[in-house]
Design a protein around this motif. Structure first.
Motif, PDB file in Angstrom:
ATOM      1  N   GLU A 164       0.846  -1.195   0.000  1.00 27.94           N
ATOM      2  CA  GLU A 164       0.000   0.000   0.000  1.00 27.94           C
ATOM      3  C   GLU A 164       0.878   1.241   0.000  1.00 27.94           C
ATOM      4  O   GLU A 164       2.099   1.158   0.214  1.00 27.94           O
ATOM      5  N   VAL A 165       0.258   2.382  -0.225  1.00 31.36           N
ATOM      6  CA  VAL A 165       0.932   3.672  -0.090  1.00 31.36           C
ATOM      7  C   VAL A 165       0.154   4.499   0.930  1.00 31.36           C
ATOM      8  O   VAL A 165      -1.047   4.709   0.770  1.00 31.36           O
ATOM      9  N   LYS A 166       0.853   4.939   1.973  1.00 31.57           N
ATOM     10  CA  LYS A 166       0.243   5.822   2.952  1.00 31.57           C
ATOM     11  C   LYS A 166       0.474   7.262   2.505  1.00 31.57           C
ATOM     12  O   LYS A 166       1.621   7.697   2.383  1.00 31.57           O
ATOM     13  N   PRO A 167      -0.584   8.010   2.245  1.00 30.75           N
ATOM     14  CA  PRO A 167      -0.406   9.396   1.771  1.00 30.75           C
ATOM     15  C   PRO A 167       0.105  10.309   2.877  1.00 30.75           C
ATOM     16  O   PRO A 167      -0.104  10.045   4.070  1.00 30.75           O
ATOM     17  N   PHE A 168       0.777  11.371   2.488  1.00 30.61           N
ATOM     18  CA  PHE A 168       1.246  12.355   3.462  1.00 30.61           C
ATOM     19  C   PHE A 168       0.047  13.122   4.013  1.00 30.61           C
ATOM     20  O   PHE A 168      -0.786  13.619   3.255  1.00 30.61           O
ATOM     21  N   THR A 169      -0.007  13.218   5.325  1.00 28.18           N
ATOM     22  CA  THR A 169      -1.117  13.917   5.976  1.00 28.18           C
ATOM     23  C   THR A 169      -0.664  15.188   6.687  1.00 28.18           C
ATOM     24  O   THR A 169      -1.487  16.048   6.990  1.00 28.18           O
ATOM     25  N   VAL A 170       0.632  15.295   6.973  1.00 30.06           N
ATOM     26  CA  VAL A 170       1.156  16.502   7.625  1.00 30.06           C
ATOM     27  C   VAL A 170       1.306  17.596   6.572  1.00 30.06           C
ATOM     28  O   VAL A 170       2.008  17.423   5.575  1.00 30.06           O
ATOM     29  N   LYS A 171       0.652  18.722   6.796  1.00 26.17           N
ATOM     30  CA  LYS A 171       0.668  19.815   5.821  1.00 26.17           C
ATOM     31  C   LYS A 171       1.389  21.055   6.331  1.00 26.17           C
ATOM     32  O   LYS A 171       1.832  21.889   5.531  1.00 26.17           O
ATOM     33  N   THR A 172       1.492  21.206   7.654  1.00 32.51           N
ATOM     34  CA  THR A 172       2.146  22.387   8.223  1.00 32.51           C
ATOM     35  C   THR A 172       3.144  21.968   9.295  1.00 32.51           C
ATOM     36  O   THR A 172       2.983  20.939   9.958  1.00 32.51           O
ATOM     37  N   ALA A 173       4.184  22.794   9.470  1.00 31.62           N
ATOM     38  CA  ALA A 173       5.193  22.531  10.494  1.00 31.62           C
ATOM     39  C   ALA A 173       5.651  23.848  11.112  1.00 31.62           C
ATOM     40  O   ALA A 173       5.561  24.911  10.484  1.00 31.62           O
ATOM     41  N   THR A 174       6.132  23.771  12.341  1.00 30.46           N
ATOM     42  CA  THR A 174       6.763  24.913  12.996  1.00 30.46           C
ATOM     43  C   THR A 174       8.189  24.524  13.355  1.00 30.46           C
ATOM     44  O   THR A 174       8.465  23.366  13.685  1.00 30.46           O
ATOM     45  N   LEU A 175       9.095  25.490  13.279  1.00 33.91           N
ATOM     46  CA  LEU A 175      10.504  25.266  13.590  1.00 33.91           C
ATOM     47  C   LEU A 175      10.871  26.019  14.862  1.00 33.91           C
ATOM     48  O   LEU A 175      10.592  27.219  14.983  1.00 33.91           O
ATOM     49  N   LEU A 176      11.503  25.304  15.785  1.00 35.75           N
ATOM     50  CA  LEU A 176      11.962  25.904  17.032  1.00 35.75           C
ATOM     51  C   LEU A 176      13.480  25.741  17.119  1.00 35.75           C
ATOM     52  O   LEU A 176      13.982  24.635  17.317  1.00 35.75           O
ATOM     53  N   ILE A 177      14.191  26.834  16.912  1.00 28.99           N
ATOM     54  CA  ILE A 177      15.658  26.819  16.937  1.00 28.99           C
ATOM     55  C   ILE A 177      16.112  27.186  18.350  1.00 28.99           C
ATOM     56  O   ILE A 177      15.860  28.293  18.825  1.00 28.99           O
TER      57      ILE A 177
END
Length: 339
Positions: A164-177
């Motif tokens: 099977e192929v699991k589709p990408f569900t994460v659309k947004t991210a935050t970066l903490l440096i």
């Protein structure tokens, strides 16, 4: 199906596909299709292909033909987001990703199926990122005809889909440096551009980018806040063994649950992955600044597909988890992280 000389086959129905391989012409493919009626004018060409005898249809089925085996197997093996050829060619059927995502295969059942010796179902590596239309597997039986018992056993193995192929569900991210040296302007942050580019390649939008000092309470608060703003939080810095490296501890205090601090992968040993509910939160070590492929690159596709990764999954990555450090990096088309 009956074997006859090529001269006696004229006017008869071919019982299988015949392949032509011509290196000079750059040709490898089907020259004659099953069901084709052989003509007198084709005898010399067939002989040039090494065919002095051929199989013709005679209405006597003594087993499962390669084409029929492929037709029967394809819908059983294909799971979610997997397309396959409508008709076999030379007894083979290909399987393709119907969307972008992570390719998944049940490795144990794949082994059992191919252990039969009659069947051949190779795939690309488990957990690889794929794009729509990319071939991920192929099937055929090795002989022209197999016993009905072979198909019965294969159906038993394929009671549930194999791939099977699991589709990408994460659309947004935050970066903490994290890092007082960056926060105070002593050095310029190098993580942000690298991580933003990696995420953009997957279609993930960075909705906030924040720099904070090495203060545990500040990091804890920032992790909590950013987790409310995106599908995923990526932190950087503070992942090694120095006294000021408090990122993993701050993640835990913020409510991030993780099975293992670090991974058995080099480069990127100090990568730590956890979850706030179902939301992935990870700490990326400095290795990502220097090497084109690290533990982050191995695990990122699975994270973006919403897969939860546990201690057992990480431990398995030790086999193949050492980068070859090639002069020219070809990741992901390489053995790094493939097990």
């Amino acid at each position: 199906m009956k074997k006859v000389s090529i001269e006696d086959a004229v006017g008869q129905v071919l019982a299988y596909d015949i392949t032509e391989v011509n290196k000079e012409k750059g040709v490898k493919g089907r020259a004659y299709k099953r069901g084709h009626v052989i003509q007198e004018s084709e005898v010399e060409h067939l002989k040039s292909l090494g065919r002095n005898t051929v199989f013709i249809e005679d209405g006597n089925d003594s087993g499962v033909h390669e084409d029929d085996a492929a037709r029967m197997t394809a819908p059983l093996a294909a799971g979610q987001n997997i397309d396959f050829d409508k008709e076999p060619v030379e007894g083979k059927i290909g399987f393709y990703a119907a969307c972008e995502g992570v390719f998944k295969v049940d490795e144990q059942r794949l082994y059992e199926l191919n252990l039969m010796g009659v069947t051949s179902l190779p795939t690309i590596h488990n957990n690889m990122r794929v794009v729509k239309g990319q071939q991920v597997a192929a099937f055929r039986i090795i002989p022209l005809v197999c016993e009905y018992s072979v198909m019965d056993k294969m159906k038993e193995i394929l009671k549930t889909p194999l791939i099977e192929v699991k589709p990408f569900t994460v659309k947004t991210a935050t970066l903490l440096i994290t890092g007082s040296e960056v926060y105070e302007g002593r050095i310029k942050d190098a993580f942000g551009p690298i991580l933003t580019a990696k995420l953009k390649a997957y279609g993930v939008e960075v909705v906030e980018y924040r720099i904070v000092p090495d203060k545990k309470d500040v990091v804890v608060g920032a992790v909590k806040e950013l987790a409310e703003k995106s599908d995923m939080v990526i932190t950087t810095g503070g992942t090694s063994v120095d006294p000021d490296d408090i990122t993993a501890a701050a993640m835990a205090e913020a409510g991030v649950v993780y099975d293992m601090k670090g991974t058995p992968i080099q480069p990127g040993n100090n990568f730590t992955l956890g979850y706030m509910g179902d939301k992935p939160v990870c700490a990326v070590p400095a290795a990502a600044l220097h090497f084109p492929a690290t533990s982050l690159d191995i695990l990122l596709p699975r994270m973006l597909a919403g897969e939860k990764i546990y201690k057992e999954d990480l431990a398995k990555l030790a086999h193949g988890g050492l980068c070859h450090f090639c002069k020219k990096c070809n990741y992901p088309i390489c053995p790094f992280g493939r097990g």
